[in-house]
Write a protein that holds these residues in place. Structure first.
Motif, mmCIF file in Angstrom:
data_model
loop_
_atom_site.group_PDB
_atom_site.id
_atom_site.type_symbol
_atom_site.label_atom_id
_atom_site.label_comp_id
_atom_site.label_asym_id
_atom_site.label_seq_id
_atom_site.Cartn_x
_atom_site.Cartn_y
_atom_site.Cartn_z
ATOM 1 N N THR A 63 0.680 -1.190 0.073
ATOM 2 C CA THR A 63 0.030 -0.015 -0.156
ATOM 3 C C THR A 63 0.640 1.223 0.062
ATOM 4 O OG1 THR A 63 -1.637 -1.162 1.149
ATOM 5 C CG2 THR A 63 -1.805 1.357 1.217
ATOM 6 N N ALA A 64 2.052 1.247 0.815
ATOM 7 C CA ALA A 64 2.865 2.240 0.825
ATOM 8 C C ALA A 64 3.565 2.650 -0.479
ATOM 9 C CB ALA A 64 3.827 2.011 1.754
ATOM 10 N N ALA A 65 3.908 1.711 -1.096
ATOM 11 C CA ALA A 65 4.534 1.602 -2.389
ATOM 12 C C ALA A 65 3.810 2.218 -3.524
ATOM 13 C CB ALA A 65 5.249 0.439 -2.773
ATOM 14 N N ARG A 66 2.503 1.639 -3.278
ATOM 15 C CA ARG A 66 1.481 2.036 -4.270
ATOM 16 C C ARG A 66 1.122 3.443 -4.427
ATOM 17 N NH1 ARG A 66 -4.382 0.339 -2.456
ATOM 18 N NH2 ARG A 66 -3.623 1.936 -1.327
ATOM 19 N N ASN A 67 0.775 3.867 -3.009
ATOM 20 C CA ASN A 67 0.413 5.431 -2.761
ATOM 21 C C ASN A 67 1.618 6.283 -3.502
ATOM 22 O OD1 ASN A 67 -1.946 4.570 -1.674
ATOM 23 N ND2 ASN A 67 -1.125 4.792 0.319
ATOM 24 N N ARG A 68 2.973 5.925 -3.099
ATOM 25 C CA ARG A 68 4.145 6.689 -3.592
ATOM 26 C C ARG A 68 4.129 6.851 -5.042
ATOM 27 N NH1 ARG A 68 6.699 10.996 -3.456
ATOM 28 N NH2 ARG A 68 8.859 10.559 -4.229
ATOM 29 N N ALA A 69 4.026 5.565 -5.778
ATOM 30 C CA ALA A 69 3.821 5.546 -6.957
ATOM 31 C C ALA A 69 2.742 6.421 -7.562
ATOM 32 C CB ALA A 69 3.667 4.130 -7.515
ATOM 33 N N LEU A 70 1.517 6.478 -6.956
ATOM 34 C CA LEU A 70 0.342 7.274 -7.472
ATOM 35 C C LEU A 70 0.702 8.637 -7.117
ATOM 36 C CD1 LEU A 70 -2.485 6.722 -8.312
ATOM 37 C CD2 LEU A 70 -3.153 6.811 -5.879
ATOM 38 N N VAL A 72 3.845 10.190 -7.402
ATOM 39 C CA VAL A 72 4.552 10.241 -8.375
ATOM 40 C C VAL A 72 3.986 10.350 -9.859
ATOM 41 C CG1 VAL A 72 6.918 9.396 -9.744
ATOM 42 C CG2 VAL A 72 6.644 9.391 -7.289
ATOM 43 N N LEU A 73 3.104 9.561 -10.124
ATOM 44 C CA LEU A 73 2.292 9.445 -11.467
ATOM 45 C C LEU A 73 1.465 10.694 -11.546
ATOM 46 C CD1 LEU A 73 1.571 5.706 -11.826
ATOM 47 C CD2 LEU A 73 3.282 6.929 -13.097
ATOM 48 N N ARG A 74 0.912 11.140 -10.447
ATOM 49 C CA ARG A 74 0.201 12.422 -10.560
ATOM 50 C C ARG A 74 0.979 13.594 -10.831
ATOM 51 N NH1 ARG A 74 -3.156 10.638 -5.655
ATOM 52 N NH2 ARG A 74 -4.827 9.611 -6.339
ATOM 53 N N ARG A 75 2.110 13.619 -9.998
ATOM 54 C CA ARG A 75 2.771 14.771 -10.570
ATOM 55 C C ARG A 75 3.273 14.901 -11.877
ATOM 56 N NH1 ARG A 75 4.917 13.932 -5.066
ATOM 57 N NH2 ARG A 75 6.524 12.983 -6.060
ATOM 58 N N ALA A 76 3.584 13.740 -12.402
ATOM 59 C CA ALA A 76 3.973 13.418 -13.664
ATOM 60 C C ALA A 76 3.042 13.733 -14.731
ATOM 61 C CB ALA A 76 5.007 12.356 -13.830
ATOM 62 N N SER A 77 1.971 13.693 -14.397
ATOM 63 C CA SER A 77 0.784 13.576 -15.451
ATOM 64 C C SER A 77 0.745 12.309 -16.204
ATOM 65 C CB SER A 77 0.717 14.947 -16.271
ATOM 66 O OG SER A 77 0.472 16.054 -15.494
ATOM 67 N N VAL A 78 1.017 11.218 -15.606
ATOM 68 C CA VAL A 78 0.861 10.088 -16.407
ATOM 69 C C VAL A 78 -0.640 9.729 -16.940
ATOM 70 C CG1 VAL A 78 1.520 7.468 -16.363
ATOM 71 C CG2 VAL A 78 2.954 9.216 -15.266
ATOM 72 N N ARG A 81 -5.168 5.981 -17.599
ATOM 73 C CA ARG A 81 -5.459 4.747 -17.303
ATOM 74 C C ARG A 81 -4.484 4.061 -16.358
ATOM 75 N NH1 ARG A 81 -2.819 0.525 -19.162
ATOM 76 N NH2 ARG A 81 -1.503 1.672 -20.596
ATOM 77 N N LYS A 82 -3.121 4.483 -16.450
ATOM 78 C CA LYS A 82 -2.221 3.769 -15.534
ATOM 79 C C LYS A 82 -2.783 4.228 -14.290
ATOM 80 C CE LYS A 82 1.754 3.199 -18.429
ATOM 81 N NZ LYS A 82 2.990 3.821 -18.921
ATOM 82 N N LEU A 83 -3.149 5.261 -13.804
ATOM 83 C CA LEU A 83 -3.505 5.855 -12.592
ATOM 84 C C LEU A 83 -4.778 5.179 -12.267
ATOM 85 C CD1 LEU A 83 -3.391 9.739 -13.006
ATOM 86 C CD2 LEU A 83 -1.962 8.399 -11.553
#
Length: 402
Positions: A63-70, A72-78, A81-83
């Motif tokens: 969960t911690a890793a998922r939230n951290r990736a989330l 990062v992806l939000r900030r990078a505007s990925v 679909r991946k979000l």
């Protein structure tokens, strides 16, 4: 603090490969997946001593890793679909009543990705150790006798090649599976060997067994997958008896066979029913001959010699030819073995190879020349890289001189 730190270490070692595999599948970003897994462990080291160890440590880390990736992806505007896929990730630990799903599949996908034939064999092994087994880069560097910075660059190049070459993150099917499976099996074999060597890291062998078991469970129709797992189990069954109380290596005839893991032997033997007669299966059948002999004197050396004859036809490598020579030496007398040792060493492929010197020494001793045998054991000790093996060889030489 110590209990919490120990819990982080255990949970991190177990969950890291699953976290990385799952995040790579969803994000397609190796570096992001590894960074988030490592940050989750760092966060646990900070919070668990204060808040207590969670009931499901692996799920907490995921969960911690998922939230951290989330984040990062939000900030990078990925792309969204991946979000959405990432947000739907759940606890990686399946309920006992539920079949294993994408988590297991993700690890298998990752193994096949790491072992793509477009990568050099060394890169496949290193990438598997780092990404699938979670072995620290510094430890991998020591295993390959290079600096940590050099290994870091090699790993980076391998991951970059996967990305730039568009290597798919999946288990292949059809003819591609047949093409790729031998590479995966070879990497797992090397991983086990690095853990089972005299000075090897046992965790490597344990991880190789876990991955081989996973591969066999998901691909039961592949006989060599069963053969490889059988080989690992039969060899590893002797682990507890390989050293004496002082840490000295013991040969098969010196080991206390009551300490061998009979459950592992039984499982390994059962796998042979569907293992076929490929190179790993043949090696497993040889290991089974040793594992099932009540005493060293009861070892069926003629059967082992026959299995090595078959193996040498499939893989006539110098090392296999050397092992075949030893088997023939025990089955049909030291003179026969020494003749085959000379054939295996012809051409210089085994010059300076410690096991070749030790094999010739053992057969020479049995042939009635202890002086020459002791000299050969000492020569092997001079060039062997393992301290434990050096002590064993010198002890054997001393025993012949007494």
């Amino acid at each position: 603090m110590t209990d919490a730190a120990d819990a982080v270490a255990v949970a991190g070692a177990e969950a890291y490969p699953r976290i990385v595999a799952t995040l790579i599948r969803v994000t397609g970003d190796w570096t992001l997946a590894e960074d988030c897994a490592q940050e989750a462990v760092a966060t646990a080291l900070e919070r668990w001593p204060r808040d207590g160890v969670p009931a499901n440590p692996g799920g907490w880390l995921m969960t911690a890793a998922r939230n951290r990736a989330l984040d990062v992806l939000r900030r990078a505007s990925v792309e969204r679909r991946k979000l959405r896929e990432l947000a739907r990730l759940t606890d990686p630990e399946p309920a006992p009543s539920e079949p294993e799903g994408d988590v297991v599949d993700d690890r298998l996908r990752l193994i096949f990705t790491c072992c793509h034939p477009a990568l050099a064999l060394e890169a496949r092994v290193a990438l598997t150790l780092r990404t699938v087994a979670g072995v620290p880069t510094a430890d991998i560097a020591r295993a390959f006798l290079v600096t940590e910075s050099t290994m870091t660059r090699r790993l980076t190049r391998a991951k970059t090649k996967i990305a730039t070459a568009g290597i798919p993150y999946r288990v292949p099917t059809g003819p591609a599976l047949v093409e790729r499976l031998p590479g995966v099996l070879a990497v797992l074999y090397l991983l086990f060997t690095r853990g089972y060597d005299a000075d090897g890291e046992p965790a490597f062998a344990a991880e190789a067994i876990r991955l081989a078991r996973l591969l066999d469970r998901l691909m039961p129709e592949q006989p060599e997958a069963a053969g490889l797992l059988a080989l690992f189990l039969l060899h590893d069954s002797r682990r507890a008896a390989r050293r004496d109380a002082d840490g000295n290596l013991l040969t098969l005839d010196e080991q206390d066979r009551s300490r061998w893991d009979r459950a592992a032997v039984a499982e390994g033997r059962s796998l042979l029913d569907r293992a076929g007669h490929g190179p790993y299966a043949l090696q497993a059948r040889i290991a089974a001959c040793h594992a099932t002999a009540p005493t060293a004197a009861d070892t069926d050396w003629p059967a082992i010699a026959r299995w090595y004859d078959d193996l040498a036809l499939i893989r006539p490598t110098p090392v296999i030819r050397l092992n075949r020579a030893v088997a023939h030496g025990y089955a049909y007398g030291p003179a026969a073995g020494l003749s085959l040792v000379a054939e295996a060493r012809s051409g210089g492929a085994l010059d300076g190879y410690p096991p070749a010197l030790a094999a010739e020494a053992e057969l020479t001793a049995r042939h009635g020349d202890p002086v020459r045998a002791a000299a050969l054991f000492r020569a092997a000790a001079d060039v062997v890289g393992s301290a434990a093996e050096r002590r064993a060889l010198l002890r054997r030489a001393t025993g012949l001189a007494d």
